[in-house]
Design a protein around this motif. Structure first.
Motif, PDB file in Angstrom:
ATOM      1  N   SER A 110       0.829  -1.208   0.000  1.00 38.71           N
ATOM      2  CA  SER A 110       0.000   0.000   0.000  1.00 38.71           C
ATOM      3  C   SER A 110       0.856   1.248   0.000  1.00 38.71           C
ATOM      4  N   ALA A 111       1.978   1.196   0.731  1.00 35.56           N
ATOM      5  CA  ALA A 111       2.885   2.348   0.754  1.00 35.56           C
ATOM      6  C   ALA A 111       3.475   2.604  -0.627  1.00 35.56           C
ATOM      7  N   MET A 112       3.783   1.533  -1.351  1.00 39.49           N
ATOM      8  CA  MET A 112       4.320   1.707  -2.702  1.00 39.49           C
ATOM      9  C   MET A 112       3.270   2.313  -3.637  1.00 39.49           C
ATOM     10  N   ILE A 113       2.048   1.832  -3.568  1.00 39.43           N
ATOM     11  CA  ILE A 113       0.997   2.379  -4.426  1.00 39.43           C
ATOM     12  C   ILE A 113       0.765   3.852  -4.123  1.00 39.43           C
ATOM     13  N   ASP A 114       0.757   4.212  -2.845  1.00 39.14           N
ATOM     14  CA  ASP A 114       0.627   5.616  -2.479  1.00 39.14           C
ATOM     15  C   ASP A 114       1.796   6.424  -3.020  1.00 39.14           C
ATOM     16  N   TYR A 115       2.988   5.867  -2.933  1.00 42.38           N
ATOM     17  CA  TYR A 115       4.175   6.560  -3.440  1.00 42.38           C
ATOM     18  C   TYR A 115       4.059   6.797  -4.952  1.00 42.38           C
ATOM     19  N   LEU A 116       3.598   5.776  -5.673  1.00 40.17           N
ATOM     20  CA  LEU A 116       3.441   5.916  -7.115  1.00 40.17           C
ATOM     21  C   LEU A 116       2.368   6.946  -7.453  1.00 40.17           C
ATOM     22  N   ASP A 117       1.287   6.976  -6.679  1.00 42.15           N
ATOM     23  CA  ASP A 117       0.254   7.990  -6.890  1.00 42.15           C
ATOM     24  C   ASP A 117       0.839   9.396  -6.733  1.00 42.15           C
ATOM     25  N   ARG A 118       1.662   9.561  -5.721  1.00 40.50           N
ATOM     26  CA  ARG A 118       2.262  10.874  -5.473  1.00 40.50           C
ATOM     27  C   ARG A 118       3.298  11.229  -6.545  1.00 40.50           C
ATOM     28  N   LEU A 119       4.031  10.229  -7.030  1.00 37.88           N
ATOM     29  CA  LEU A 119       4.942  10.485  -8.150  1.00 37.88           C
ATOM     30  C   LEU A 119       4.168  10.931  -9.390  1.00 37.88           C
ATOM     31  N   ASP A 120       3.059  10.234  -9.671  1.00 37.43           N
ATOM     32  CA  ASP A 120       2.223  10.622 -10.812  1.00 37.43           C
ATOM     33  C   ASP A 120       1.755  12.066 -10.673  1.00 37.43           C
ATOM     34  N   ALA A 121       1.304  12.411  -9.480  1.00 36.69           N
ATOM     35  CA  ALA A 121       0.800  13.768  -9.246  1.00 36.69           C
ATOM     36  C   ALA A 121       1.898  14.810  -9.413  1.00 36.69           C
ATOM     37  N   ALA A 122       3.142  14.405  -9.139  1.00 31.70           N
ATOM     38  CA  ALA A 122       4.278  15.319  -9.278  1.00 31.70           C
ATOM     39  C   ALA A 122       4.842  15.329 -10.690  1.00 31.70           C
ATOM     40  N   GLY A 123       4.225  14.580 -11.590  1.00 32.59           N
ATOM     41  CA  GLY A 123       4.611  14.624 -12.994  1.00 32.59           C
ATOM     42  C   GLY A 123       5.680  13.643 -13.412  1.00 32.59           C
ATOM     43  N   HIS A 124       5.966  12.642 -12.575  1.00 29.86           N
ATOM     44  CA  HIS A 124       6.993  11.673 -12.958  1.00 29.86           C
ATOM     45  C   HIS A 124       6.395  10.625 -13.887  1.00 29.86           C
ATOM     46  N   PRO A 125       6.984  10.409 -15.087  1.00 31.92           N
ATOM     47  CA  PRO A 125       6.409   9.456 -16.043  1.00 31.92           C
ATOM     48  C   PRO A 125       6.672   8.014 -15.639  1.00 31.92           C
ATOM     49  N   ALA A 126       5.657   7.182 -15.762  1.00 34.00           N
ATOM     50  CA  ALA A 126       5.771   5.779 -15.373  1.00 34.00           C
ATOM     51  C   ALA A 126       6.852   5.052 -16.153  1.00 34.00           C
ATOM     52  N   GLU A 127       7.066   5.457 -17.402  1.00 32.84           N
ATOM     53  CA  GLU A 127       8.052   4.760 -18.228  1.00 32.84           C
ATOM     54  C   GLU A 127       9.488   5.064 -17.820  1.00 32.84           C
ATOM     55  N   ARG A 128       9.667   5.921 -16.840  1.00 29.01           N
ATOM     56  CA  ARG A 128      11.015   6.260 -16.352  1.00 29.01           C
ATOM     57  C   ARG A 128      11.300   5.621 -15.000  1.00 29.01           C
ATOM     58  N   ARG A 129      10.532   4.586 -14.625  1.00 28.53           N
ATOM     59  CA  ARG A 129      10.766   3.940 -13.332  1.00 28.53           C
ATOM     60  C   ARG A 129      10.517   2.438 -13.435  1.00 28.53           C
ATOM     61  N   VAL A 130      11.197   1.704 -12.557  1.00 36.16           N
ATOM     62  CA  VAL A 130      10.986   0.267 -12.393  1.00 36.16           C
ATOM     63  C   VAL A 130      10.857  -0.012 -10.902  1.00 36.16           C
ATOM     64  N   LEU A 131      10.241  -1.146 -10.576  1.00 35.10           N
ATOM     65  CA  LEU A 131      10.022  -1.502  -9.183  1.00 35.10           C
ATOM     66  C   LEU A 131      10.809  -2.763  -8.824  1.00 35.10           C
ATOM     67  N   ALA A 132      11.333  -2.770  -7.605  1.00 32.56           N
ATOM     68  CA  ALA A 132      12.008  -3.959  -7.081  1.00 32.56           C
ATOM     69  C   ALA A 132      10.937  -4.955  -6.666  1.00 32.56           C
ATOM     70  N   ALA A 133      10.560  -5.817  -7.580  1.00 32.66           N
ATOM     71  CA  ALA A 133       9.399  -6.691  -7.385  1.00 32.66           C
ATOM     72  C   ALA A 133       9.821  -8.141  -7.286  1.00 32.66           C
ATOM     73  N   LEU A 134       9.259  -8.836  -6.295  1.00 33.79           N
ATOM     74  CA  LEU A 134       9.478 -10.271  -6.139  1.00 33.79           C
ATOM     75  C   LEU A 134       8.174 -11.049  -6.238  1.00 33.79           C
ATOM     76  N   GLY A 135       7.176 -10.676  -5.417  1.00 35.15           N
ATOM     77  CA  GLY A 135       5.921 -11.390  -5.368  1.00 35.15           C
ATOM     78  C   GLY A 135       4.900 -10.918  -6.386  1.00 35.15           C
TER      79      GLY A 135
END
Length: 282
Positions: A110-135
């Motif tokens: 949930s913290a990651m999703i909130d962080y991504l929402d805030r990045l989106d609101a600040a204008g950061h493009p999704a195609e310029r980020r990756v997530l450290a994902a395991l599960g």
């Protein structure tokens, strides 16, 4: 963004002599690597001098902890780097681990999703980020909210499962641990020395258990089966066979972490030898 087929994952290049680090980054570019992953929870500004020392190399955070950096700060910092070095900075984000974060570590997904929402609101493009994902949940977020995933401490089987979860067209850039040592006993000893701290972090151990390893495999620094699955060790031909397994399983890019005795540093000798993979598999 072109990461190339192979990159380097390293912590030591963030520390020590700044001139040495810039020279090392320039040599990585000359050797043909596509990306330099800054390990150990780096900040965005740490990428700047290494970008300035190179002309083509992508520099990525592998990974920036969402608990330590506010998205409203990260977004403009990333935008500035992208303006000065177009298409050469990749923001790798992760939720880190409870033992490292402490009481702040609550509901990481949930913290990651909130962080991504805030990045989106600040204008950061999704195609310029990756997530450290395991599960599965974080891999789905990597598919839906980012350019893709940067899994750490994984096996070729995890790479196959991650590709299935991401689907085609999304970036899959796993970290791969490498020990350039032909002697099995010495190679496994070096691997266990490196792995020991990670086996104290539940996010990694839970993922390894999901992959079919047992509690016995995780004990004592890791069974031979675990070591041989997580690490690519041996001569360059053996390393090439393991990297081919990840590529065949669906990886687009491999972030090679050279494990050397004596702790984290800037292992130029190993990087020079591993650069042969860029020529043969790149």
């Amino acid at each position: 963004m072109d990461l190339g087929r192979f990159g380097v994952w390293n912590v030591g290049i963030r520390w020590g002599d700044a001139g040495r680090n810039r020279e090392a980054a320039a040599e990585l570019e000359e050797l043909g690597y596509g990306t330099l992953w800054l390990g150990g929870s780096p900040s965005v500004p740490e990428a700047k001098p290494l970008l300035e020392a190179t002309s083509r190399l992508v520099v990525a955070t592998g990974i920036l902890s969402i608990w330590d950096h506010e998205p409203e700060t990260v977004a403009p910092q990333s935008a500035e780097l992208d303006k000065d070095h177009p298409g050469r900075f990749l923001l790798g984000l992760g939720a880190s681990h409870a033992p490292l974060v402490g009481e702040r570590y609550t509901r990481p997904y949930s913290a990651m999703i909130d962080y991504l929402d805030r990045l989106d609101a600040a204008g950061h493009p999704a195609e310029r980020r990756v997530l450290a994902a395991l599960g599965p949940k974080m891999l789905a977020a990597s598919r839906d909210r980012a350019a893709g995933a940067h899994p750490y401490l994984i096996t070729p089987e995890h790479t196959r499962l991650a590709r299935e979860a991401l689907g085609e067209g999304k970036l899959l850039a796993p970290e791969v641990k490498v020990v350039l040592e032909r002697d099995a006993e010495q190679a496994r000893a070096a691997a266990r020395g490196h792995l020991e701290r990670y086996l104290e972090l539940p996010n990694y151990t839970k993922n390894l258990l999901r992959l079919g390893f047992t509690e016995e495999d995780l004990a004592g620094g890791g069974s031979d089966r675990l070591i041989d699955s997580v690490f690519a060790w041996g001569d360059l031909e053996a390393i090439a066979r393991r990297t081919a397994e990840h590529l065949d399983a669906g990886a687009d890019h491999l972030a090679l972490q050279a494990i050397v005795s004596g702790g984290e540093d800037v292992p130029l000798r190993e990087w020079r030898e591993l650069a042969q993979l860029v020529k043969t598999q790149g």
